[in-house]
Design a protein around this motif. Structure first.
Motif, PDB file in Angstrom:
ATOM      1  N   GLU A  98       0.831  -1.212   0.000  1.00  0.00           N
ATOM      2  CA  GLU A  98       0.000   0.000   0.000  1.00  0.00           C
ATOM      3  C   GLU A  98       0.866   1.263   0.000  1.00  0.00           C
ATOM      4  O   GLU A  98       0.542   2.236  -0.682  1.00  0.00           O
ATOM      5  N   ASP A  99       1.972   1.254   0.765  1.00  0.00           N
ATOM      6  CA  ASP A  99       2.894   2.393   0.779  1.00  0.00           C
ATOM      7  C   ASP A  99       3.430   2.670  -0.623  1.00  0.00           C
ATOM      8  O   ASP A  99       3.501   3.825  -1.062  1.00  0.00           O
ATOM      9  N   ILE A 100       3.794   1.620  -1.331  1.00  0.00           N
ATOM     10  CA  ILE A 100       4.351   1.771  -2.674  1.00  0.00           C
ATOM     11  C   ILE A 100       3.266   2.231  -3.651  1.00  0.00           C
ATOM     12  O   ILE A 100       3.519   3.072  -4.518  1.00  0.00           O
ATOM     13  N   GLN A 101       2.047   1.726  -3.489  1.00  0.00           N
ATOM     14  CA  GLN A 101       0.950   2.160  -4.353  1.00  0.00           C
ATOM     15  C   GLN A 101       0.627   3.633  -4.137  1.00  0.00           C
ATOM     16  O   GLN A 101       0.343   4.361  -5.092  1.00  0.00           O
ATOM     17  N   VAL A 102       0.660   4.087  -2.880  1.00  0.00           N
ATOM     18  CA  VAL A 102       0.423   5.505  -2.588  1.00  0.00           C
ATOM     19  C   VAL A 102       1.495   6.357  -3.253  1.00  0.00           C
ATOM     20  O   VAL A 102       1.201   7.391  -3.868  1.00  0.00           O
ATOM     21  N   LEU A 103       2.756   5.944  -3.152  1.00  0.00           N
ATOM     22  CA  LEU A 103       3.847   6.670  -3.806  1.00  0.00           C
ATOM     23  C   LEU A 103       3.643   6.700  -5.318  1.00  0.00           C
ATOM     24  O   LEU A 103       3.779   7.755  -5.950  1.00  0.00           O
ATOM     25  N   GLN A 104       3.276   5.560  -5.895  1.00  0.00           N
ATOM     26  CA  GLN A 104       3.064   5.490  -7.343  1.00  0.00           C
ATOM     27  C   GLN A 104       1.929   6.422  -7.769  1.00  0.00           C
ATOM     28  O   GLN A 104       2.049   7.142  -8.764  1.00  0.00           O
ATOM     29  N   GLN A 105       0.848   6.445  -7.027  1.00  0.00           N
ATOM     30  CA  GLN A 105      -0.281   7.321  -7.350  1.00  0.00           C
ATOM     31  C   GLN A 105       0.109   8.793  -7.219  1.00  0.00           C
ATOM     32  O   GLN A 105      -0.248   9.621  -8.062  1.00  0.00           O
ATOM     33  N   THR A 106       0.864   9.115  -6.180  1.00  0.00           N
ATOM     34  CA  THR A 106       1.323  10.488  -5.969  1.00  0.00           C
ATOM     35  C   THR A 106       2.197  10.948  -7.130  1.00  0.00           C
ATOM     36  O   THR A 106       2.023  12.049  -7.655  1.00  0.00           O
ATOM     37  N   LEU A 107       3.138  10.099  -7.534  1.00  0.00           N
ATOM     38  CA  LEU A 107       4.020  10.456  -8.647  1.00  0.00           C
ATOM     39  C   LEU A 107       3.254  10.532  -9.958  1.00  0.00           C
ATOM     40  O   LEU A 107       3.508  11.430 -10.784  1.00  0.00           O
ATOM     41  N   ASN A 108       2.299   9.636 -10.165  1.00  0.00           N
ATOM     42  CA  ASN A 108       1.470   9.666 -11.371  1.00  0.00           C
ATOM     43  C   ASN A 108       0.677  10.974 -11.446  1.00  0.00           C
ATOM     44  O   ASN A 108       0.613  11.613 -12.496  1.00  0.00           O
ATOM     45  N   LEU A 138       9.296  10.379  -2.387  1.00  0.00           N
ATOM     46  CA  LEU A 138      10.520   9.712  -2.843  1.00  0.00           C
ATOM     47  C   LEU A 138      11.642   9.846  -1.816  1.00  0.00           C
ATOM     48  O   LEU A 138      12.355   8.879  -1.534  1.00  0.00           O
ATOM     49  N   ALA A 139      11.790  11.037  -1.250  1.00  0.00           N
ATOM     50  CA  ALA A 139      12.851  11.258  -0.260  1.00  0.00           C
ATOM     51  C   ALA A 139      12.614  10.405   0.983  1.00  0.00           C
ATOM     52  O   ALA A 139      13.557   9.869   1.565  1.00  0.00           O
ATOM     53  N   TRP A 140      11.352  10.246   1.381  1.00  0.00           N
ATOM     54  CA  TRP A 140      11.042   9.415   2.548  1.00  0.00           C
ATOM     55  C   TRP A 140      11.470   7.969   2.277  1.00  0.00           C
ATOM     56  O   TRP A 140      12.111   7.336   3.108  1.00  0.00           O
ATOM     57  N   HIS A 141      11.114   7.446   1.114  1.00  0.00           N
ATOM     58  CA  HIS A 141      11.478   6.068   0.783  1.00  0.00           C
ATOM     59  C   HIS A 141      12.997   5.924   0.640  1.00  0.00           C
ATOM     60  O   HIS A 141      13.560   4.891   1.034  1.00  0.00           O
ATOM     61  N   HIS A 142      13.647   6.933   0.100  1.00  0.00           N
ATOM     62  CA  HIS A 142      15.102   6.909  -0.014  1.00  0.00           C
ATOM     63  C   HIS A 142      15.736   6.783   1.368  1.00  0.00           C
ATOM     64  O   HIS A 142      16.585   5.929   1.605  1.00  0.00           O
ATOM     65  N   ARG A 143      15.301   7.614   2.293  1.00  0.00           N
ATOM     66  CA  ARG A 143      15.855   7.576   3.658  1.00  0.00           C
ATOM     67  C   ARG A 143      15.450   6.294   4.382  1.00  0.00           C
ATOM     68  O   ARG A 143      16.223   5.750   5.165  1.00  0.00           O
ATOM     69  N   ASN A 144      14.250   5.813   4.132  1.00  0.00           N
ATOM     70  CA  ASN A 144      13.796   4.578   4.771  1.00  0.00           C
ATOM     71  C   ASN A 144      14.672   3.401   4.351  1.00  0.00           C
ATOM     72  O   ASN A 144      15.002   2.545   5.169  1.00  0.00           O
TER      73      ASN A 144
END
Length: 157
Positions: A98-108, A138-144
């Motif tokens: 779900e975290d990745i889907q939210v990121l994908q939707q945000t970037l889309n 993206l920065a959050w996932h990078h740091r995570n």
């Protein structure tokens, strides 16, 4: 009436940020301006009304205001107005699908608004807000991922 997606909102000014904090406190915690002022330790709630109306609050009270309201729109706006991104501190936990889907939707959404903007059909403020949200995600996932090898315990009660 549709509910606001509070995570997607980006304040456009300090006044807007203070209003969003107030609206969030009202919707999520059922706090009036009077109750917010009381919890901040202010003697007079009219002072808080004045600060929200003119978008000017003493900087030493911004964190107290956000803590009572439960969201940090003023801090987000201050960071963005200085050219910085504000990113929640990741703990190094595994991201869910779900975290990745939210990121994908945000970037889309951000890329879609960017295309509309360059075609002369999009709004500058909406495009900037979407791009900022995408960059923060993206920065959050990078740091995570960086923190994954040294995860921290979540200390929420």
């Amino acid at each position: 009436m549709s509910r606001r997606n509070w995570k997607r909102l980006q304040p456009s000014s300090l006044r807007h940020a203070l209003e969003l904090c107030k609206d969030y406190a009202k919707e999520k915690h059922n706090l009036s301006v009077e109750r917010i002022a009381e919890r901040m330790g202010l003697a007079d709630h009219w002072t808080l009304y004045k600060w929200i109306q003119n978008g000017r609050m003493p900087i030493c009270l911004v964190r107290a205001y956000e803590a009572v309201c439960g969201i940090n729109y003023a801090t987000r706006w201050l960071a963005a107005s200085g050219g910085y991104l504000l990113i929640d501190m990741p703990t190094g936990r595994n991201a869910s699908a779900e975290d990745i889907q939210v990121l994908q939707q945000t970037l889309n959404d951000a890329v879609g608004l960017l295309l509309q903007f360059h075609a002369g059909k999009g709004q500058e403020a909406d495009t900037l807000a979407a791009l900022q949200q995408g960059l923060e995600g993206l920065a959050w996932h990078h740091r995570n991922i960086e923190r994954h090898l040294q995860p921290e315990l979540e200390l929420n009660p």
